[in-house]
Design a protein around this motif. Structure first.
Motif, short mmCIF file in Angstrom:
data_model
loop_
_atom_site.label_atom_id
_atom_site.label_comp_id
_atom_site.label_asym_id
_atom_site.label_seq_id
_atom_site.Cartn_x
_atom_site.Cartn_y
_atom_site.Cartn_z
N VAL A 148 67.93 0.52 55.54
CA VAL A 148 68.42 1.73 56.22
C VAL A 148 69.61 2.31 55.47
N GLY A 149 70.54 1.45 55.08
CA GLY A 149 71.70 1.91 54.31
C GLY A 149 71.29 2.56 53.00
N LEU A 150 70.31 1.96 52.33
CA LEU A 150 69.82 2.55 51.09
C LEU A 150 69.18 3.91 51.36
N HIS A 151 68.41 4.02 52.41
CA HIS A 151 67.78 5.29 52.77
C HIS A 151 68.84 6.36 53.02
N VAL B 142 71.60 -0.80 42.33
CA VAL B 142 70.38 -1.48 41.92
C VAL B 142 69.59 -1.80 43.18
N GLU B 143 68.36 -1.31 43.23
CA GLU B 143 67.52 -1.58 44.39
C GLU B 143 67.05 -3.03 44.36
N THR B 144 66.94 -3.61 45.56
CA THR B 144 66.45 -4.97 45.74
C THR B 144 65.23 -4.92 46.64
N ALA B 145 64.66 -6.05 46.92
CA ALA B 145 63.47 -6.11 47.76
C ALA B 145 63.73 -5.59 49.17
N ASP B 146 64.94 -5.75 49.66
CA ASP B 146 65.24 -5.36 51.03
C ASP B 146 66.39 -4.36 51.15
N GLY B 147 66.66 -3.60 50.10
CA GLY B 147 67.75 -2.61 50.15
C GLY B 147 68.28 -2.33 48.77
N ALA B 148 69.58 -2.54 48.60
CA ALA B 148 70.21 -2.29 47.30
C ALA B 148 71.56 -3.00 47.24
#
Length: 87
Positions: A34-37, A12-18
């Motif tokens: 960055v980790g989400l990317h 689940v994506e959040t405002a600053d990542g997931a």
């Protein structure tokens, strides 16, 4: 090499990542942007080299640093049984 989230992992994506939820264990893992990317790039079929090039451009870091960051994310997620790699 391809990478896939384990079948029992949701993201689940959040405002600053997931946030990753390992549904079998109930454990949550938080990813920064960055980790989400990294995760998105790899599970969408990008190679480590392609994702590293993108990180290098986007965040203005050296390729070696981008590759090291990707290796670290992959190691941590693999050890937590959140992602799997296949040849």
């Amino acid at each position: 090499m391809s990478h896939h989230l384990q079948a029992d992992v949701s993201i689940v994506e959040t405002a600053d990542g997931a946030v990753l939820l390992h549904q079998r264990t109930g454990l949550y893992w938080q990813l920064n942007s960055v980790g989400l990317h990294v995760v998105q790039g790899l599970v969408r079929g990008g190679s480590v080299e392609q994702v590293a090039e993108d990180l290098s451009r986007r965040y203005e870091v050296q390729m070696e640093q981008a590759e090291a960051d990707i290796a670290s994310v992959l190691q941590q997620l693999s050890e937590a049984d959140l992602i799997r790699s296949a040849k």
